[in-house]
Design an enzyme around this catalytic site. Structure first.
Site, PDB file in Angstrom:
ATOM      1  N   ASN A 130      14.442  21.881 -45.701  1.00 24.91           N
ATOM      2  CA  ASN A 130      14.568  21.743 -44.251  1.00 24.91           C
ATOM      3  C   ASN A 130      14.180  23.086 -43.641  1.00 24.91           C
ATOM      4  O   ASN A 130      14.953  24.040 -43.701  1.00 24.91           O
ATOM      5  CB  ASN A 130      16.017  21.363 -43.904  1.00 24.91           C
ATOM      6  N   LYS A 146      13.827  23.855 -40.617  1.00 21.26           N
ATOM      7  CA  LYS A 146      14.483  24.095 -39.319  1.00 21.26           C
ATOM      8  C   LYS A 146      13.453  24.629 -38.304  1.00 21.26           C
ATOM      9  O   LYS A 146      12.281  24.255 -38.384  1.00 21.26           O
ATOM     10  CB  LYS A 146      15.681  25.036 -39.506  1.00 21.26           C
ATOM     11  N   HIS A 195      22.042  16.115 -39.026  1.00 23.79           N
ATOM     12  CA  HIS A 195      22.250  17.485 -39.513  1.00 23.79           C
ATOM     13  C   HIS A 195      23.340  18.156 -38.680  1.00 23.79           C
ATOM     14  O   HIS A 195      23.435  17.936 -37.477  1.00 23.79           O
ATOM     15  CB  HIS A 195      20.944  18.284 -39.441  1.00 23.79           C
ATOM     16  N   GLU A 246      23.557  20.978 -37.448  1.00 19.10           N
ATOM     17  CA  GLU A 246      23.074  21.726 -36.271  1.00 19.10           C
ATOM     18  C   GLU A 246      22.777  20.779 -35.115  1.00 19.10           C
ATOM     19  O   GLU A 246      22.939  21.141 -33.950  1.00 19.10           O
ATOM     20  CB  GLU A 246      21.846  22.561 -36.677  1.00 19.10           C
ATOM     21  N   GLU A 252      26.612  18.299 -46.574  1.00 17.06           N
ATOM     22  CA  GLU A 252      26.406  19.707 -46.250  1.00 17.06           C
ATOM     23  C   GLU A 252      27.654  20.259 -45.561  1.00 17.06           C
ATOM     24  O   GLU A 252      27.809  20.110 -44.343  1.00 17.06           O
ATOM     25  CB  GLU A 252      25.200  19.867 -45.313  1.00 17.06           C
ATOM     26  N   GLY A 307      23.821  28.479 -44.396  1.00 15.71           N
ATOM     27  CA  GLY A 307      23.289  29.750 -43.918  1.00 15.71           C
ATOM     28  C   GLY A 307      24.275  30.897 -44.014  1.00 15.71           C
ATOM     29  O   GLY A 307      24.058  31.971 -43.450  1.00 15.71           O
ATOM     30  N   SER A 323      23.505  26.846 -48.666  1.00 19.87           N
ATOM     31  CA  SER A 323      23.285  28.064 -49.454  1.00 19.87           C
ATOM     32  C   SER A 323      22.906  27.795 -50.908  1.00 19.87           C
ATOM     33  O   SER A 323      23.313  28.532 -51.802  1.00 19.87           O
ATOM     34  CB  SER A 323      24.508  28.988 -49.378  1.00 19.87           C
TER      35      SER A 323
END
Ligand code: 13P
Length: 251
Positions: free
Chosen positions: A10, A12, A95, A97, A167, A173, A213
């Site tokens: 991904n 992003k 996702h 985000e 996730e 991250g 990660s």
């Protein structure tokens, strides 16, 4: 879709057109193991050129998001038909985000899932708990709610078009990874939930990816767990060498 090993990058909101072409050029020079499905998700603006460049290769280009409506006055949005028209057949939905920064909750996500399935697309459905939920040991309940709210309305037949991606938000991250045991525990729980809501065959067939990660140094251990079928990779997917090390991490 039967249970398969998948590593999806991904990207992003990273990589402009020339950077996308450069990274894909590097990836195309690599040998992709036959038992692994490799996907990359560039930004919308680069999907067509990315699809065009990997046409003949064993890399699938997927989208990071889409709108639930088929067309209309939704300034700035992209529909399933638009994705299909540039060769994209798979879309990441839910996702963290998107959930966090764009207020995508279960209602919108269930509509997006429906739109993708109606267009015969494959969905990589993401979900996962935040740090507070994990600390208060509410992570199983959160995952259950996210799956029930966004996905468990689909028909049995539609499960062949679903890939799941667990996730945990606290591991995205941050450099903090769920331990292989934590990943296995949750993935096993997810299969139990699917078995309870559908049946055991569907629960065993669906691929469940771990994301958060994942790096060359920890991929092998995580992918070694029996209910982990691969990874959804953020930061490490932006470097060909790291991404390929993860792709090659399966036993
Ligand atoms: P990182 O691998 O950078 O933690 O990102 C994970 C992710 O969000 C993939 O969708």
């Amino acid at each position: 879709m039967t249970r398969q090993k998948i590593v999806a990058g991904n990207w992003k909101m990273n990589n402009d057109l020339s950077e996308t072409e450069a990274l894909l050029g590097d990836l195309k020079n690599q040998v992709i193991p036959e038992n692994v499905t490799v996907m990359v998700a560039p930004a919308f603006t680069n999907l067509y050129s990315a699809f065009d460049s990997v046409r003949e290769d064993a890399i699938e280009v997927v989208a990071q998001n889409m709108h639930q409506a088929s067309n209309g006055a939704f300034t700035g949005e992209v529909s399933a038909a638009m994705l299909l028209s540039v060769g994209v057949k798979t879309v990441i939905l839910g996702h963290s985000e998107r959930r966090q920064y764009f207020n995508e909750g279960s209602k919108i996500l269930s509509e997006k899932v429906n739109a993708a399935l109606e267009n015969n697309m494959t969905v990589i459905f993401c979900f996962g708990e935040g740090l507070e939920d994990r600390k208060s040991e509410n992570h199983f309940e959160i995952v259950k709610q996210q799956l029930a709210g966004g996905l468990f309305h689909i028909s049995e037949e539609n499960w062949s078009s679903i890939v799941l991606a667990y996730e945990p938000v606290w591991a995205i991250g941050t450099g903090e990874t769920a331990s292989p045991e934590q990943a296995q525990e949750m993935h096993g729980y997810i299969r139990t939930l699917i078995s309870e809501n559908y049946n055991n065959t569907i629960a065993e067939r669906v691929s469940i990816l771990y994301g958060g990660s994942v790096k060359p140094g920890n991929a092998k251990e995580i992918f070694g767990k029996k209910d982990v079928d691969g990874g959804l990779i953020g930061g490490a997917a932006l470097k060909c060498e790291d991404f390929m090390a993860i792709v090659n991490a399966f036993e």
